[in-house]
Design an enzyme around this catalytic site. Structure first.
Site, PDB file in Angstrom:
ATOM      1  N   CYS A   1      -6.232 -28.056  12.005  1.00  0.00           N
ATOM      2  CA  CYS A   1      -7.405 -28.934  12.045  1.00  0.00           C
ATOM      3  C   CYS A   1      -7.034 -30.409  11.882  1.00  0.00           C
ATOM      4  O   CYS A   1      -7.741 -31.287  12.386  1.00  0.00           O
ATOM      5  CB  CYS A   1      -8.406 -28.511  10.977  1.00  0.00           C
ATOM      6  SG  CYS A   1      -9.224 -26.936  11.344  1.00  0.00           S
TER       7      CYS A   1
ATOM      8  N   PHE B   1      -3.384   5.334   3.768  1.00  0.00           N
ATOM      9  CA  PHE B   1      -4.393   4.961   4.766  1.00  0.00           C
ATOM     10  C   PHE B   1      -3.849   5.145   6.184  1.00  0.00           C
ATOM     11  O   PHE B   1      -4.538   5.670   7.061  1.00  0.00           O
ATOM     12  CB  PHE B   1      -4.846   3.512   4.564  1.00  0.00           C
ATOM     13  CG  PHE B   1      -5.880   3.069   5.559  1.00  0.00           C
ATOM     14  CD1 PHE B   1      -7.209   3.432   5.401  1.00  0.00           C
ATOM     15  CD2 PHE B   1      -5.522   2.305   6.660  1.00  0.00           C
ATOM     16  CE1 PHE B   1      -8.170   3.039   6.330  1.00  0.00           C
ATOM     17  CE2 PHE B   1      -6.471   1.908   7.594  1.00  0.00           C
ATOM     18  CZ  PHE B   1      -7.795   2.274   7.422  1.00  0.00           C
TER      19      PHE B   1
ATOM     20  N   ASP C   1       0.855  -1.181   0.000  1.00  0.00           N
ATOM     21  CA  ASP C   1       0.000   0.000   0.000  1.00  0.00           C
ATOM     22  C   ASP C   1       0.895   1.236   0.000  1.00  0.00           C
ATOM     23  O   ASP C   1       2.099   1.145   0.197  1.00  0.00           O
ATOM     24  CB  ASP C   1      -0.964  -0.017   1.184  1.00  0.00           C
ATOM     25  CG  ASP C   1      -0.250  -0.020   2.525  1.00  0.00           C
ATOM     26  OD1 ASP C   1       0.963   0.259   2.557  1.00  0.00           O
ATOM     27  OD2 ASP C   1      -0.900  -0.306   3.540  1.00  0.00           O
ATOM     28  N   SER C   2       0.322   2.386  -0.234  1.00  0.00           N
ATOM     29  CA  SER C   2       1.126   3.596  -0.454  1.00  0.00           C
ATOM     30  C   SER C   2       1.483   4.322   0.828  1.00  0.00           C
ATOM     31  O   SER C   2       2.291   5.243   0.820  1.00  0.00           O
ATOM     32  CB  SER C   2       0.357   4.561  -1.354  1.00  0.00           C
ATOM     33  OG  SER C   2      -0.806   5.031  -0.685  1.00  0.00           O
TER      34      SER C   2
ATOM     35  N   CYS D   1     -11.901 -28.702   7.183  1.00  0.00           N
ATOM     36  CA  CYS D   1     -10.674 -27.955   6.884  1.00  0.00           C
ATOM     37  C   CYS D   1      -9.467 -28.889   6.870  1.00  0.00           C
ATOM     38  O   CYS D   1      -9.346 -29.785   7.711  1.00  0.00           O
ATOM     39  CB  CYS D   1     -10.471 -26.849   7.917  1.00  0.00           C
ATOM     40  SG  CYS D   1      -9.002 -25.842   7.606  1.00  0.00           S
TER      41      CYS D   1
ATOM     42  N   ASP E   1      -2.804   8.313  -2.104  1.00  0.00           N
ATOM     43  CA  ASP E   1      -4.099   8.989  -2.198  1.00  0.00           C
ATOM     44  C   ASP E   1      -4.571   9.362  -0.802  1.00  0.00           C
ATOM     45  O   ASP E   1      -3.966   8.975   0.194  1.00  0.00           O
ATOM     46  CB  ASP E   1      -5.140   8.083  -2.879  1.00  0.00           C
ATOM     47  CG  ASP E   1      -5.494   6.872  -2.025  1.00  0.00           C
ATOM     48  OD1 ASP E   1      -4.621   6.410  -1.259  1.00  0.00           O
ATOM     49  OD2 ASP E   1      -6.630   6.378  -2.124  1.00  0.00           O
TER      50      ASP E   1
ATOM     51  N   ASP F   1      -7.607  -7.760   0.422  1.00  0.00           N
ATOM     52  CA  ASP F   1      -6.660  -7.909   1.525  1.00  0.00           C
ATOM     53  C   ASP F   1      -7.360  -7.485   2.801  1.00  0.00           C
ATOM     54  O   ASP F   1      -8.270  -6.651   2.771  1.00  0.00           O
ATOM     55  CB  ASP F   1      -5.419  -7.033   1.319  1.00  0.00           C
ATOM     56  CG  ASP F   1      -5.666  -5.589   1.755  1.00  0.00           C
ATOM     57  OD1 ASP F   1      -5.305  -5.246   2.890  1.00  0.00           O
ATOM     58  OD2 ASP F   1      -6.258  -4.817   0.979  1.00  0.00           O
TER      59      ASP F   1
ATOM     60  N   HIS G   1      -4.970 -21.604  10.761  1.00  0.00           N
ATOM     61  CA  HIS G   1      -6.329 -22.018  10.380  1.00  0.00           C
ATOM     62  C   HIS G   1      -7.088 -20.906   9.664  1.00  0.00           C
ATOM     63  O   HIS G   1      -7.679 -21.133   8.596  1.00  0.00           O
ATOM     64  CB  HIS G   1      -7.142 -22.473  11.591  1.00  0.00           C
ATOM     65  CG  HIS G   1      -8.590 -22.621  11.250  1.00  0.00           C
ATOM     66  ND1 HIS G   1      -9.076 -23.695  10.518  1.00  0.00           N
ATOM     67  CD2 HIS G   1      -9.646 -21.782  11.436  1.00  0.00           C
ATOM     68  CE1 HIS G   1     -10.373 -23.516  10.293  1.00  0.00           C
ATOM     69  NE2 HIS G   1     -10.738 -22.368  10.843  1.00  0.00           N
TER      70      HIS G   1
ATOM     71  N   GLN H   1     -11.685   6.797  -5.563  1.00  0.00           N
ATOM     72  CA  GLN H   1     -12.275   7.372  -4.355  1.00  0.00           C
ATOM     73  C   GLN H   1     -13.618   8.029  -4.707  1.00  0.00           C
ATOM     74  O   GLN H   1     -14.088   7.911  -5.827  1.00  0.00           O
ATOM     75  CB  GLN H   1     -11.302   8.367  -3.714  1.00  0.00           C
ATOM     76  CG  GLN H   1     -10.046   7.737  -3.122  1.00  0.00           C
ATOM     77  CD  GLN H   1     -10.306   6.886  -1.887  1.00  0.00           C
ATOM     78  OE1 GLN H   1     -11.415   6.836  -1.339  1.00  0.00           O
ATOM     79  NE2 GLN H   1      -9.268   6.197  -1.424  1.00  0.00           N
TER      80      GLN H   1
ATOM     81  N   CYS I   1      -6.243 -27.763   7.072  1.00  0.00           N
ATOM     82  CA  CYS I   1      -5.050 -27.052   7.543  1.00  0.00           C
ATOM     83  C   CYS I   1      -4.312 -27.870   8.603  1.00  0.00           C
ATOM     84  O   CYS I   1      -4.851 -28.814   9.185  1.00  0.00           O
ATOM     85  CB  CYS I   1      -5.421 -25.669   8.084  1.00  0.00           C
ATOM     86  SG  CYS I   1      -6.090 -25.659   9.769  1.00  0.00           S
TER      87      CYS I   1
END
Length: 375
Positions: free
Chosen positions: A307, A93, A89-90, A302, A143, A264, A333, A187, A304
């Protein structure tokens, strides 16, 4: 980066992102590695959950360890030993979430370093330079993430400045000779007319992909769905679409239904550390007393590591004792749950059975299917 689009089912899309460092099947979920690590996980463990791309945080990595330390290793891939693609990310945020300790100007953002209080300045050009040094496979423009709620006038001014910053980001990215991908960020808050202007302006500048920003910041779910339904058809079909910072499993499902390719969120990892675990039928709060003597696996469906090997009772015990292993097993998990969900969505799109998949997803959790208002 090359984006290949294989097939569609309604507005949902099945494709892939092709990088020199590997292929990312889409729709894709990207685990967040804020400080150069997906919290508590080795890169091999993250890869074993099915993740093909991760997210790094420009703002935090700039403050610690800094560009010079990063360059001593090569780039972020070398620093953290993740072999696949990385999106960064830039920093926008994080800067805008600092609140009172920052001042926004046309040039950029003045703020105090949250670590030591020193004055710092971040602008589109600096963000591009940091991400260049990080070796990001996907770079995000700098931004302003418009807060919610924002009235129309504020949202308009914010969006227009983000467009000017997008052009500055593009220019600096190009002057650095960066051969990786640069994404624009749409935006405009919850206002469709402002989103229209933002998309048009970004497409005119030209980017390798387009993110929808400024959602999942407190607005009602109906507004998020409405904006996605309105914006996604305006994004060039041959470019990937990324919904930033989203979200809950149902948000991923609803984003995919509306044409989003990439997501994400810190939710699977953060919630794991709080004992809040996603399963086929909903959510398990592992610290609740009812799990104390439950010898069944967390999720029988699951595959994983957690599990396959451990009982709910053991995970409950680790959580109650604040054992680090508990947070790690929970994280493995939750990350695998998200990747299994994305794999299920991809398969359903391939087979033209997405709405059946969606119906079953909600039925298993005892919830109604949200309306889809698309042509």
């Amino acid at each position: 980066m090359k984006f290949e689009l294989d097939t569609t089912d309604g507005r949902a899309r099945r494709g892939r992102l092709v990088f020199d460092r590997g292929v990312v099947e889409t729709p894709a979920f990207m685990p967040v590695g804020t400080y150069g690590t997906v919290k508590g996980m080795t890169p091999e463990e993250v890869e074993a959950t099915g993740a093909q791309i991760i997210l790094g945080n420009t703002f935090h990595l700039w403050l610690r360890p800094g560009q010079e330390i990063m360059k001593l290793h090569g780039d972020l891939h070398d620093f953290m030993q993740w072999k696949g693609p990385i999106l960064t990310d830039s920093g926008g945020f994080q800067v805008f979430s600092l609140g009172d300790i920052r001042k926004i100007t046309e040039q950029g953002v003045h703020f105090r370093n949250p670590i030591n209080g020193d004055p710092i300045f971040l602008d589109p050009e600096k963000s591009m330079e940091i991400q260049y040094d990080l070796g990001s496979d996907i770079v995000m423009i700098f931004d302003e993430c418009t807060p919610y709620p924002a009235d129309w006038d504020y949202a308009k001014r914010s969006m227009e400045m983000s467009l000017r910053w997008a052009k500055r980001s593009r220019d600096r990215f190009d002057s650095l000779g960066n051969k990786n991908a640069l994404f624009g960020i749409i935006q405009g808050s919850v206002y469709e007319d402002l989103r229209d202007i933002s998309v048009k302006g970004l497409v005119e500048i030209g980017f390798d992909g387009y993110a929808v920003g400024g959602l999942a910041v407190g607005e009602p779910k109906a507004d998020m769905h409405r904006i996605l339904e309105h914006v996604c058809p305006q994004i060039p079909a041959d470019k990937p679409r990324y919904l930033m910072g989203v979200g809950k499993p149902e948000d991923l499902v609803e984003g995919v239904r509306r044409g989003i390719d990439m997501f994400d969120c810190v939710m699977p990892t953060r919630n794991a550390r709080n004992g809040h675990l996603f399963v086929t039928d909903g959510v398990v709060k592992i610290r609740n007393a009812k799990h104390k003597s439950d010898i069944s696996p967390l999720d029988a469906e699951c595959d994983c590591y957690t599990c396959r090997n451990y009982s709910r009772a053991y995970l409950h015990h680790l959580d109650r004792c604040n054992e680090i292993l508990g947070a790690r097993l929970n994280t493995i998990h939750n990350l695998r749950y998200y990747q299994r969900l994305m794999a299920g969505l991809r398969k359903a799109i391939e087979e033209g059975k997405l709405e059946s998949f969606v119906t079953e997803f909600y039925q298993r959790q005892g919830r109604p299917v949200p309306p889809l208002n698309v042509d």
